[in-house]
Design a protein around this motif. Sequence first.
Motif, short mmCIF file in Angstrom:
data_model
loop_
_atom_site.label_atom_id
_atom_site.label_comp_id
_atom_site.label_asym_id
_atom_site.label_seq_id
_atom_site.Cartn_x
_atom_site.Cartn_y
_atom_site.Cartn_z
N SER A 43 0.62 -1.10 -0.27
CA SER A 43 0.12 -0.30 0.41
C SER A 43 1.39 1.14 -0.14
CB SER A 43 -0.95 -0.05 1.26
OG SER A 43 -0.08 0.19 2.52
N GLN A 44 2.03 1.14 0.51
CA GLN A 44 3.19 2.36 0.96
C GLN A 44 3.63 2.20 -0.92
OE1 GLN A 44 5.38 2.58 3.86
NE2 GLN A 44 4.98 1.33 4.92
N ALA A 45 4.43 1.55 -1.52
CA ALA A 45 4.72 1.57 -2.26
C ALA A 45 3.75 1.62 -4.23
CB ALA A 45 5.31 0.14 -2.86
N ARG A 46 2.18 1.55 -3.86
CA ARG A 46 1.60 1.61 -4.93
C ARG A 46 -0.33 2.12 -4.31
NH1 ARG A 46 1.53 -0.74 -9.59
NH2 ARG A 46 -0.77 0.01 -10.09
N PRO A 47 0.21 3.20 -3.78
CA PRO A 47 -1.36 3.89 -3.38
C PRO A 47 -2.60 3.99 -4.12
CG PRO A 47 0.32 5.76 -3.78
CD PRO A 47 1.51 4.24 -3.92
N ASP A 48 -1.96 4.45 -5.47
CA ASP A 48 -2.87 3.63 -5.59
C ASP A 48 -4.36 3.00 -6.26
OD1 ASP A 48 -0.38 2.45 -7.53
OD2 ASP A 48 -1.99 2.58 -8.96
N LEU A 49 -3.64 1.47 -5.89
CA LEU A 49 -3.76 -0.11 -5.89
C LEU A 49 -5.55 0.53 -4.02
CD1 LEU A 49 -1.19 -1.91 -7.01
CD2 LEU A 49 -3.03 -0.94 -8.04
N SER A 50 -6.49 -0.56 -5.24
CA SER A 50 -7.62 -0.88 -3.88
C SER A 50 -6.68 -1.74 -3.08
CB SER A 50 -8.79 -0.95 -4.54
OG SER A 50 -8.55 -1.87 -5.16
N ALA A 51 -8.06 -2.41 -1.70
CA ALA A 51 -7.20 -3.75 -1.53
C ALA A 51 -7.05 -4.68 -2.73
CB ALA A 51 -8.82 -4.44 -0.09
N SER A 52 -8.41 -5.42 -3.43
CA SER A 52 -8.30 -6.07 -4.55
C SER A 52 -6.30 -6.14 -5.45
CB SER A 52 -9.72 -6.31 -5.31
OG SER A 52 -9.73 -5.25 -5.80
N GLY A 53 -6.46 -5.14 -5.40
CA GLY A 53 -5.62 -5.00 -6.72
C GLY A 53 -4.48 -4.80 -5.66
N MET A 54 -4.08 -4.16 -4.94
CA MET A 54 -3.31 -4.69 -4.40
C MET A 54 -3.02 -6.37 -3.77
SD MET A 54 -2.60 -2.35 -0.80
CE MET A 54 -4.15 -1.83 -0.53
N LEU A 55 -4.19 -7.11 -4.04
CA LEU A 55 -4.10 -9.25 -4.21
C LEU A 55 -3.59 -9.35 -5.02
CD1 LEU A 55 -4.64 -11.64 -2.49
CD2 LEU A 55 -6.64 -10.78 -3.19
N ALA A 56 -3.80 -8.70 -6.58
CA ALA A 56 -3.68 -8.96 -7.77
C ALA A 56 -2.62 -8.97 -7.94
CB ALA A 56 -4.28 -8.23 -8.67
N LEU A 57 -1.45 -7.67 -6.79
CA LEU A 57 -0.01 -7.67 -7.20
C LEU A 57 0.77 -8.26 -6.30
CD1 LEU A 57 2.70 -6.06 -8.14
CD2 LEU A 57 2.00 -4.04 -6.43
N LEU A 58 0.66 -8.82 -5.37
CA LEU A 58 1.20 -9.91 -4.86
C LEU A 58 0.72 -11.53 -5.61
CD1 LEU A 58 0.10 -9.10 -0.89
CD2 LEU A 58 2.31 -9.16 -1.96
N ARG A 59 -0.18 -11.78 -5.22
CA ARG A 59 -0.69 -12.60 -7.18
C ARG A 59 0.30 -12.41 -7.86
NH1 ARG A 59 -6.98 -14.07 -6.95
NH2 ARG A 59 -5.54 -16.60 -7.56
N ALA A 60 0.49 -11.60 -8.24
CA ALA A 60 1.31 -11.49 -9.92
C ALA A 60 2.60 -11.74 -9.61
CB ALA A 60 1.26 -10.05 -10.30
N THR A 61 3.04 -11.41 -8.64
CA THR A 61 4.40 -11.09 -8.00
C THR A 61 5.17 -12.29 -6.95
OG1 THR A 61 4.50 -9.71 -6.74
CG2 THR A 61 5.07 -9.22 -8.63
N GLY A 62 4.35 -13.40 -7.14
CA GLY A 62 4.15 -14.57 -5.62
C GLY A 62 4.50 -15.84 -7.15
N LYS A 63 5.78 -16.71 -5.83
CA LYS A 63 5.84 -17.91 -6.68
C LYS A 63 4.55 -18.89 -6.40
CE LYS A 63 9.23 -21.31 -5.33
NZ LYS A 63 10.16 -21.31 -6.90
N PRO A 64 4.87 -19.51 -7.87
CA PRO A 64 3.86 -20.06 -8.03
C PRO A 64 3.79 -21.92 -7.68
CG PRO A 64 4.04 -19.44 -9.82
CD PRO A 64 4.97 -19.03 -9.26
N ILE A 65 3.02 -21.53 -6.87
CA ILE A 65 3.51 -23.42 -6.16
C ILE A 65 2.24 -24.27 -5.56
CG2 ILE A 65 3.13 -24.47 -3.13
CD1 ILE A 65 5.38 -22.91 -3.50
N THR A 66 2.69 -25.41 -6.55
CA THR A 66 1.61 -26.85 -6.63
C THR A 66 1.52 -27.19 -6.38
OG1 THR A 66 2.57 -26.29 -8.93
CG2 THR A 66 1.62 -28.74 -8.80
N ASP A 67 -0.07 -27.89 -5.61
CA ASP A 67 -0.29 -28.39 -4.48
C ASP A 67 -0.59 -30.00 -4.71
OD1 ASP A 67 -1.38 -30.66 -2.31
OD2 ASP A 67 -2.99 -29.14 -1.87
N THR A 68 0.03 -30.76 -4.65
CA THR A 68 0.22 -31.80 -5.64
C THR A 68 -0.40 -33.13 -5.11
OG1 THR A 68 1.97 -32.96 -3.60
CG2 THR A 68 3.05 -32.35 -5.15
N ARG A 69 -0.95 -32.70 -4.23
CA ARG A 69 -2.30 -33.19 -3.91
C ARG A 69 -3.71 -33.29 -4.35
NH1 ARG A 69 -2.88 -31.39 2.18
NH2 ARG A 69 -3.25 -29.77 0.73
#
Length: 208
Positions: A43-69
């Motif tokens: 929120s400090q780095a991207r004050p223009d983003l809404s809560a859902s936008g910040m979540l999208a940013l964290l998802r976009a830049t996160g490391k994809p983890i596959t649940d083997t189950r």
Amino acid sequence: TNLSILAPGAFWAVTTKGGATESSFAGTSASAPAVSGAMALVSQARPDLSASGMLALLRATGKPITDTRNGVVTPRIDTLAAVQLPASKLSAYGGAAVNIPDATGSATVTTTTSGFTGALGTVHVSVQIDHSDPSQLRLTLIGPDGTSVLLSDHTGSAEHPINAFYGLTDAPAQSLEAFSGKTANGVWTLRVEDTVTGVTGRIRGFAV
């Protein structure tokens, strides 16, 4: 899946209120404050983003983890990557939730990208929709030049709202490669059509 993101939830050593050390702090009790801290930094780095936008940013830049189950892929937060991503590379709808007409017309939300240099290589699309039967819906992404791609075409399971990141953790109905080489700058539109009567829903989040 209703699971949006993963965060560290094991191997925490914390100081308790009495000054002792708790070496087995784990589970959602540990991961929830990790996500809260990540959201605060974003929120400090991207004050223009809404809560859902910040979540999208964290998802976009996160490391994809596959649940083997079950094969489900979910991003694990990488806060440094999130705050370092140039603003021109993620744009999110920041308005209120938009109701989807029940079998009469369509609902749209938009977001505007600017400052992106060069031609597009790949596109990822974050979509969050509350609807108790996603199989009644058709989702279309429309780019600045009018190019359109079907993200979802009457798929999904009842009682499983859409919480997807197409091109990253979820496969779109049509290839997002249609946008390759196109311009990124301009208005991106998400159009949602409900073609069956009886169930209503709303668009909660959209980011490109």
